[in-house]
Scaffold this motif. Sequence first.
Motif, mmCIF file in Angstrom:
data_model
loop_
_atom_site.group_PDB
_atom_site.id
_atom_site.type_symbol
_atom_site.label_atom_id
_atom_site.label_comp_id
_atom_site.label_asym_id
_atom_site.label_seq_id
_atom_site.Cartn_x
_atom_site.Cartn_y
_atom_site.Cartn_z
ATOM 1 N N UNK A 294 0.816 -1.210 0.000
ATOM 2 C CA UNK A 294 0.000 0.000 0.000
ATOM 3 C C UNK A 294 0.846 1.256 0.000
ATOM 4 N N UNK A 295 2.039 1.138 0.502
ATOM 5 C CA UNK A 295 2.898 2.320 0.667
ATOM 6 C C UNK A 295 2.986 2.594 2.146
ATOM 7 N N UNK A 296 4.169 2.371 2.723
ATOM 8 C CA UNK A 296 4.206 2.329 4.180
ATOM 9 C C UNK A 296 4.012 3.683 4.840
ATOM 10 N N UNK A 302 -2.456 1.731 3.049
ATOM 11 C CA UNK A 302 -2.418 0.472 3.794
ATOM 12 C C UNK A 302 -3.722 -0.304 3.615
ATOM 13 N N UNK A 303 -4.836 0.424 3.606
ATOM 14 C CA UNK A 303 -6.137 -0.246 3.441
ATOM 15 C C UNK A 303 -6.229 -0.830 2.033
ATOM 16 N N UNK A 304 -5.901 -0.016 1.021
ATOM 17 C CA UNK A 304 -5.980 -0.511 -0.362
ATOM 18 C C UNK A 304 -4.968 -1.628 -0.602
ATOM 19 N N UNK A 305 -3.779 -1.486 -0.037
ATOM 20 C CA UNK A 305 -2.755 -2.516 -0.194
ATOM 21 C C UNK A 305 -3.233 -3.848 0.376
ATOM 22 N N UNK A 306 -3.845 -3.794 1.560
ATOM 23 C CA UNK A 306 -4.358 -5.007 2.190
ATOM 24 C C UNK A 306 -5.414 -5.656 1.303
ATOM 25 N N UNK A 307 -6.327 -4.828 0.795
ATOM 26 C CA UNK A 307 -7.385 -5.375 -0.068
ATOM 27 C C UNK A 307 -6.783 -5.975 -1.331
ATOM 28 N N UNK A 308 -5.861 -5.236 -1.967
ATOM 29 C CA UNK A 308 -5.299 -5.689 -3.243
ATOM 30 C C UNK A 308 -4.563 -7.015 -3.080
ATOM 31 N N UNK A 309 -3.693 -7.097 -2.063
ATOM 32 C CA UNK A 309 -2.912 -8.322 -1.887
ATOM 33 C C UNK A 309 -3.841 -9.491 -1.570
ATOM 34 N N UNK A 310 -4.858 -9.238 -0.770
ATOM 35 C CA UNK A 310 -5.737 -10.342 -0.390
ATOM 36 C C UNK A 310 -6.646 -10.803 -1.525
ATOM 37 N N UNK A 341 7.338 3.348 -2.469
ATOM 38 C CA UNK A 341 6.185 3.967 -1.815
ATOM 39 C C UNK A 341 4.876 3.272 -2.142
ATOM 40 N N UNK A 342 4.986 2.076 -2.697
ATOM 41 C CA UNK A 342 3.819 1.233 -2.905
ATOM 42 C C UNK A 342 2.740 1.850 -3.776
ATOM 43 N N UNK A 343 1.513 1.351 -3.580
ATOM 44 C CA UNK A 343 0.388 1.840 -4.373
ATOM 45 C C UNK A 343 0.211 3.339 -4.201
ATOM 46 N N UNK A 344 0.397 3.822 -2.979
ATOM 47 C CA UNK A 344 0.221 5.253 -2.722
ATOM 48 C C UNK A 344 1.208 6.065 -3.554
ATOM 49 N N UNK A 345 2.437 5.558 -3.693
ATOM 50 C CA UNK A 345 3.447 6.249 -4.485
ATOM 51 C C UNK A 345 3.093 6.236 -5.963
ATOM 52 N N UNK A 346 2.591 5.084 -6.444
ATOM 53 C CA UNK A 346 2.195 4.980 -7.849
ATOM 54 C C UNK A 346 1.055 5.958 -8.129
ATOM 55 N N UNK A 347 0.105 5.991 -7.213
ATOM 56 C CA UNK A 347 -1.016 6.923 -7.338
ATOM 57 C C UNK A 347 -0.498 8.357 -7.411
ATOM 58 N N UNK A 348 0.377 8.704 -6.491
ATOM 59 C CA UNK A 348 0.842 10.084 -6.394
ATOM 60 C C UNK A 348 1.648 10.483 -7.635
ATOM 61 N N UNK A 349 2.469 9.539 -8.132
ATOM 62 C CA UNK A 349 3.365 9.894 -9.231
ATOM 63 C C UNK A 349 2.721 9.780 -10.605
#
Lengths: 384, 252
Positions: A294-296, A302-310, A341-349
Amino acid sequence: MKRAPSFMDLKDLIAVGLLAIILIVVFPALLDGFRLNLVAKYLTYAFVAVGLVLCWGLGGILSLGQGVFFALGGYGMAMYLKLEASSVENTKIQSTPGIPDFMDWNQITELPYFWQPFHSLPLTILLIILIPALFGFVIGSAMFKRRVSGVYFAIITQALAAIATILIIGQQGYTGGVNGITDLRTLHGWDIRTDSAKFILYFVNAILLLCIVGFAMYVRDSKLGRILVAMRDKEDRVRFSGYSVANFQIFVFCLAGVFAAIGGAMFTLNVGFMSPSLVGIVPSIEMVIFTAVGGRLSILGAVYGTLAVNFAKTSLSESFPELWLLGLGGLFIAVVLVFPNGLAGIWRDYVQPHIDRALKLNSKDPTDPAANVAKQAAAASPAE
Amino acid sequence: MTTIGTPPKEYLLAVEGLTVSFDGFKAVNDLSFYVDENEIRVIIGPNGAGKTTVLDLICGKTKSSAGSIRFREKELTKMSESQIVLAGVGRKFQTPSIYDDLTVFENLEISYPRGRSVLGALTFKRDAAVRERVAEVAEAIFLKDRLHDNAAFLSHGQKQWLEIGMLLIQDPELLMLDEPVAGMSVSERIKTAELLNTIIKNRSVLVIEHDMKFVEDIAHKVTVLHQGKILSEGSMEKVKNDPKVVEVYLGH
Ligand SMILES: Nc1ncnc2c1ncn2[C@@H]1O[C@H](COP(=O)(O)OP(=O)(O)O)[C@@H](O)[C@H]1O
Ligand SMILES: [Mg+2]
């Protein structure tokens, strides 16, 4: 990079609102009861991931033992539910009626003292918060006052996760052993196994998670949040600015532990059992991976990362169960090496700039980017 | 102890018989010196003389093997780092020690002396008093245009200033600076000397510095350290003409 330090500014509000809509409207509308219950399970892990953002992402304290906290909450709730399911009426065929069935199978004839408080629901809820907080405090004090940190801390917490599993499995008369605590039925008389109960519990869980997300954002945007970042960067400087670094580390470790415990309790309620398979080294590391994906540094990530991985785990392990662990390891390496920076970093960039541009094209007064940046800075500036 | 009896008057800082050994090597060896209120003391000496270690000992970063450090009736050797800060001792490190991931504003705000407990930090309000003080200090350290930039983007000299600003906002009674102008350009040095001359008012300052011009400008008294011991102490004039000092330090 820069974030307005005020709690719940417009951007946060929109982002949390979006998550709320996804959790409370979109998922229930699109998913059948079985899938929705799966999402509920994933969301209970997100409590842990949000805690890890504060503890690890901001504070730099990597805990590989969050499963222990998850267990403290999960078992607390399971003990209450199990006692309610083990009324004398329900267990009259046992040699000792009125105690959980697994105790009876293990020749235990009296409810152990530490099970007694879990007869009461208010006490159970209190203990679900207090025990992990106390446990975090004891471990945190022992470690952080001695300045144990970094890899050493991670290894010690990992050892705790291993010890917890061994203890739970070994003491099967008191804990239900490797099977865990199963056959849970009612919460204060309300049958939690029905479809309607599962539907309601999904919402309780989602709303509780949103509250935790809000609280985590409050902590992040408080001065304490900035002290955590400062500690991660330059622990000594924080000390020489007059702060007791250990106290802040203990606090954030306890807080992450309490979040995880609430997640554990919600797991038991939504999934209907608690077992050592959710406690040990592997689940604890999985929680860290959810956070990393999710991007630490991002609470919502963290919420989206948890959902995506699961979601990925469920669909992958349905078809190729043996490949999942490999996939998970690969994912972790990819995140660390390519997308730190995980998903959050991809989103931001990659996504956010397009949205910003689209919004700007639509706005009536076309300003050049430099002026816009200056305007944002002025808006973010607390001095204005 | 090298000093016989107690010093007759009350010093702000009294270091007596201070010793620390690292695996048998005595980096600071039976050191005694006294700093008055409102005094500016400069410590000079060759590399490895133990200057930084003395500051480490005073601020609690390193624990002494023997000796005492008294600051306003308090024995610092028995206190934790944060307690020493609360007692009124501030310290700047040799290499700029600031928070790269935070803005200049946030760096200064963290050093503002309020809300230092966990609960205090959680409920800390960025009120007018904080904003005004941060703005004031930012102006003094030549960074008022950079308040909302991350500290990582500052130049080396600006980072040094920021750390000085962080100490300034802390308002310590004893300010300890480890080579504050090291690595600065000539123009930055001039600005820094100006800055230090304004911030040293109404407090005692302990400075480690190599730049002799700078030392002459600010020092009330100079202590020359060599191999963990005092080689010479007194006015700049006296120290400069001390043959021992010329031999080990100024001569080359
Ligand atoms: N933590 C430490 N462990 C071992 N040796 C140290 C430590 N700190 C300093 N020293 C040694 O003590 C001596 C004095 O160092 P220092 O105080 O940094 O000198 P200066 O600041 O005067 O150049 C050096 O020889 C250094 O290697
Ligand atoms: Mg030095």
